[in-house]
Motif scaffolding. Structure first.
Motif, short mmCIF file in Angstrom:
data_model
loop_
_atom_site.label_atom_id
_atom_site.label_comp_id
_atom_site.label_asym_id
_atom_site.label_seq_id
_atom_site.Cartn_x
_atom_site.Cartn_y
_atom_site.Cartn_z
N TYR A 51 17.64 50.38 26.44
CA TYR A 51 17.19 50.07 25.09
C TYR A 51 16.52 48.72 25.15
N GLU A 52 15.35 48.59 24.54
CA GLU A 52 14.66 47.31 24.51
C GLU A 52 13.82 47.23 23.25
N THR A 53 13.31 46.05 22.97
CA THR A 53 12.41 45.90 21.83
C THR A 53 11.04 45.51 22.34
N ALA A 54 10.02 46.07 21.69
CA ALA A 54 8.65 45.75 22.07
C ALA A 54 8.37 44.29 21.73
N GLY A 55 7.88 43.55 22.70
CA GLY A 55 7.67 42.12 22.52
C GLY A 55 6.69 41.77 21.41
N HIS A 56 5.66 42.54 21.25
CA HIS A 56 4.64 42.20 20.27
C HIS A 56 4.93 42.72 18.86
N THR A 57 5.81 43.72 18.73
CA THR A 57 6.09 44.28 17.40
C THR A 57 7.57 44.22 17.01
N GLY A 58 8.45 44.08 17.98
CA GLY A 58 9.88 44.10 17.69
C GLY A 58 10.44 45.50 17.46
N VAL A 59 9.62 46.54 17.68
CA VAL A 59 10.06 47.93 17.50
C VAL A 59 11.06 48.30 18.58
N ALA A 60 12.12 49.01 18.20
CA ALA A 60 13.14 49.46 19.15
C ALA A 60 12.55 50.56 20.03
N LEU A 61 12.66 50.36 21.35
CA LEU A 61 12.13 51.32 22.31
C LEU A 61 13.23 51.89 23.19
N PHE A 62 13.04 53.12 23.60
CA PHE A 62 13.90 53.80 24.56
C PHE A 62 13.07 53.99 25.82
N ARG A 63 13.61 53.58 26.96
CA ARG A 63 12.90 53.76 28.24
C ARG A 63 13.83 54.52 29.18
N ALA A 64 13.30 55.55 29.82
CA ALA A 64 14.10 56.32 30.77
C ALA A 64 13.32 56.54 32.05
N ASN A 65 14.01 56.42 33.17
CA ASN A 65 13.48 56.79 34.47
C ASN A 65 14.24 58.03 34.92
N MET A 66 13.49 59.05 35.31
CA MET A 66 14.11 60.33 35.64
C MET A 66 13.61 60.83 36.99
#
Length: 169
Positions: A120-135
């Protein structure tokens, strides 16, 4: 020699991996594969070990003596090997049920999720909550590669999917 899959959990602290490695070594075990993480103050690990069957109970006893460590285990079994492995990185707006959507889509295609790591992270330029997955996925048919891309993009316009050229270890 027998292979075992072991999951471990304990309050994280310095020297914990060394204690586990010492126990495995003392019982003639071979540490084949592992994933270890520190998440919110907790150490979590998945280990694939190989050791003589007669040493297994002694190893479990040794591991259970490590302060605060809990474990589960099972004998590993051989499964049919996939014909191809592919790795992807997926980024999307974070929302409840996203992992369920991903796993449902892949399961419907008959694709095996061999490795899945998410953050879970936030986009640096917008602060939007992001989900990142490596599969890392195991395919049984070559056509599945095209189907995976199509299915995952159906989850929403916010989904960004990149094929990782080098397999995720």
């Amino acid at each position: 020699m027998m292979r075992y899959l072991v999951t471990l959990q304990a309050p994280d602290r310095k020297g914990l991996v060394e204690q586990i490695a010492n126990a495995v070594s003392r019982h003639n075990g071979n540490w084949l594969d592992s994933e270890m993480r520190h998440i919110d103050g907790i150490f979590a690990a998945i280990l694939q070990l190989e050791l003589p069957v007669e040493k297994w109970d002694e190893l479990v006893d040794s591991l259970e003596c490590i302060d605060g460590l809990s474990l589960t285990y099972s004998q590993a079994s051989q499964v049919a090997q996939p014909i191809k492995h592919v790795s992807y990185q997926l980024v999307a707006y974070d929302r409840p049920g996203l992992v369920l959507q991903i796993s449902n889509s892949l399961n419907a295609l008959g694709v095996n999720i061999e490795q899945f790591s998410s953050q879970y992270e936030t986009a640096g330029h917008t602060g939007v909550a992001l989900f990142r997955a490596n599969m890392r996925l195991g395919l049984t048919e070559l056509i599945q590669e095209e189907q995976i891309i199509e299915q995952l993009y159906k989850m929403g316009d916010d989904v960004v999917l990149d094929k990782v050229s080098k397999a995720i270890a």
